[in-house]
Scaffold this motif. Structure first.
Motif, PDB file in Angstrom:
ATOM      1  N   GLU A  14       0.855  -1.195   0.000  1.00  0.00           N
ATOM      2  CA  GLU A  14       0.000   0.000   0.000  1.00  0.00           C
ATOM      3  C   GLU A  14       0.886   1.237   0.000  1.00  0.00           C
ATOM      4  O   GLU A  14       1.829   1.322   0.780  1.00  0.00           O
ATOM      5  N   GLU A  43      -8.025   3.517  -1.590  1.00  0.00           N
ATOM      6  CA  GLU A  43      -8.742   3.399  -0.313  1.00  0.00           C
ATOM      7  C   GLU A  43      -8.622   4.729   0.401  1.00  0.00           C
ATOM      8  O   GLU A  43      -7.557   5.350   0.382  1.00  0.00           O
ATOM      9  N   THR A  50      -4.777   5.844  -0.235  1.00  0.00           N
ATOM     10  CA  THR A  50      -3.663   4.935  -0.497  1.00  0.00           C
ATOM     11  C   THR A  50      -4.022   4.108  -1.726  1.00  0.00           C
ATOM     12  O   THR A  50      -5.195   3.892  -2.022  1.00  0.00           O
ATOM     13  N   ARG A  52      -2.745   0.503  -4.118  1.00  0.00           N
ATOM     14  CA  ARG A  52      -1.932  -0.718  -4.118  1.00  0.00           C
ATOM     15  C   ARG A  52      -0.828  -0.553  -5.135  1.00  0.00           C
ATOM     16  O   ARG A  52      -1.058  -0.096  -6.258  1.00  0.00           O
TER      17      ARG A  52
END
Length: 75
Positions: A14, A43, A50, A52
């Motif tokens: 993340e 997210e 954040t 991925r």
């Protein structure tokens, strides 16, 4: 007795937006545009958005840099 420490993965799963900008080499504006256009999933956390790292690399690899072919400022 020796303790063996688990090796940390060099690529974080993340990333914060600042980390995503540094990792992709793209601007903050570009990373936000990808998120706003639905190209890059994110997210919301208490500290902000954040992403991925695997999603970031996928999107960054697909997007071309610079002007589209044939639209040069200098002809």
């Amino acid at each position: 007795m020796h303790l063996v420490h688990a090796r940390e993965d060099p690529v974080k799963a993340e990333l914060t937006i600042a980390e995503a900008v540094a990792a992709s080499g793209r601007s903050k504006t570009t990373v936000y545009r990808w998120m706003d256009e639905g190209l890059l999933r994110f997210e919301e956390t208490s500290e902000g958005r954040t992403v991925r790292s695997i999603d970031l690399m996928r999107v960054a690899g697909r997007q071309r840099r610079g002007r589209p072919k044939g639209t040069s400022k200098y002809r």
